[in-house]
Motif scaffolding. Sequence first.
Motif, short mmCIF file in Angstrom:
data_model
loop_
_atom_site.label_atom_id
_atom_site.label_comp_id
_atom_site.label_asym_id
_atom_site.label_seq_id
_atom_site.Cartn_x
_atom_site.Cartn_y
_atom_site.Cartn_z
N ASP A 46 0.83 -1.21 0.00
CA ASP A 46 0.00 0.00 0.00
C ASP A 46 0.87 1.26 0.00
O ASP A 46 0.47 2.28 -0.57
CB ASP A 46 -0.93 -0.01 1.21
N LEU A 105 -1.89 -4.38 8.90
CA LEU A 105 -3.06 -4.73 8.09
C LEU A 105 -4.10 -3.61 8.13
O LEU A 105 -4.69 -3.24 7.10
CB LEU A 105 -3.68 -6.03 8.58
N GLY A 108 -2.93 -0.71 6.07
CA GLY A 108 -3.11 -0.98 4.65
C GLY A 108 -4.53 -0.70 4.21
O GLY A 108 -4.77 -0.12 3.14
N SER A 112 -5.56 2.13 1.41
CA SER A 112 -6.26 1.77 0.17
C SER A 112 -7.62 2.45 0.08
O SER A 112 -8.02 2.91 -1.00
CB SER A 112 -6.40 0.25 0.06
N THR A 221 -6.18 -0.65 -4.84
CA THR A 221 -5.78 -1.93 -4.24
C THR A 221 -4.60 -2.58 -4.96
O THR A 221 -4.33 -3.75 -4.76
CB THR A 221 -6.97 -2.91 -4.22
N GLU A 224 -1.89 -4.71 -2.92
CA GLU A 224 -2.09 -6.04 -2.33
C GLU A 224 -1.21 -7.08 -3.00
O GLU A 224 -0.57 -7.91 -2.34
CB GLU A 224 -3.56 -6.44 -2.44
N ASN A 225 -1.16 -7.05 -4.31
CA ASN A 225 -0.34 -8.01 -5.06
C ASN A 225 1.13 -7.85 -4.75
O ASN A 225 1.88 -8.83 -4.65
CB ASN A 225 -0.59 -7.84 -6.56
N THR A 227 2.45 -6.59 -1.95
CA THR A 227 2.74 -7.06 -0.59
C THR A 227 3.06 -8.55 -0.63
O THR A 227 4.01 -9.02 0.01
CB THR A 227 1.54 -6.80 0.34
N THR A 228 2.25 -9.29 -1.39
CA THR A 228 2.50 -10.73 -1.55
C THR A 228 3.86 -10.99 -2.19
O THR A 228 4.62 -11.84 -1.73
CB THR A 228 1.39 -11.37 -2.41
#
Length: 295
Positions: A46, A105, A108, A112, A221, A224-225, A227-228
Amino acid sequence: MDSAQTTALIQTVAQGLLTGGLYALIGTGLSLIFGVMRVINFAHGDFLAIGMFITLALFRAFDLDPYFSLLVAAPVGFALGFLIQRVVLARLGDRLSEASMLATLGLGLIISNTLLLTFGAQPQNINVAYATQTVQLGGVQLSIPLIVAGLGTLVSIAALNFVLYRTELGRAIRATAQNPLGAELQGVKTAHIQAIVFGMGVAFAAIAGVLLMPLLYAFPTVGENYTTKAFIVTVLGGLGNLPGAVVGGLVLGVIESLGAFYVSNNYRDAYGLVAFLLVLLLRPEGLFGKTVKRV
């Protein structure tokens, strides 16, 4: 394999390495924070989105070239990370390692949704002349924004290494990471160092967002990808291991590119997750992590 296939393979690997460089930059910020504070920042992607939207806002307001946005996004990212550590994470005290997951979390989600209210849900991009231009190097065509992103990654990681190993601040950071109590006894203000480190980690994420902006669409958003991906990179290299994060990012980029080339581009993100699961099964401490034996 004929010459055309060989050239295509070389181009795929080169693009994977350049993309992996960006992953390395994102993962380095997360790994730095974990190595010093033992905190996994679930809002890391984020903060990357903030860098993207700062770039978008400056481009629309002042027609500022995306890469000049680094002069704004990096300091803003550092200041935001520093403030969040002092105001939020520092107040968690002894519960930092556990409570920080919920705290980040929550951060984030706040980020967002703030971006959603400010910029809307529609994906947005920047139209610059060089966005789709390529250069040919040894018969291999590479995207100009991807090359610039790779160079930006090299400069950023080199600057971090200079700070860590050639300055008093770097010595204080390494001392805090190795032994916080010992560092305190030597006069290091570890609380201040942790705030600086969190700021540096967020600044790295914001820089990555700026470098990604000419290549991708921005939407609230999008983080999010990433962060992974940052988590995959840090696990591949070993949590808290900065050289490992660089290698992990390069490995992830190449795996995704080869998977897209040989199998299908539709499952690009899945290839990294498969590699992530294999590393967890075969070497849970990561490629460069140290095994800790319990007695």
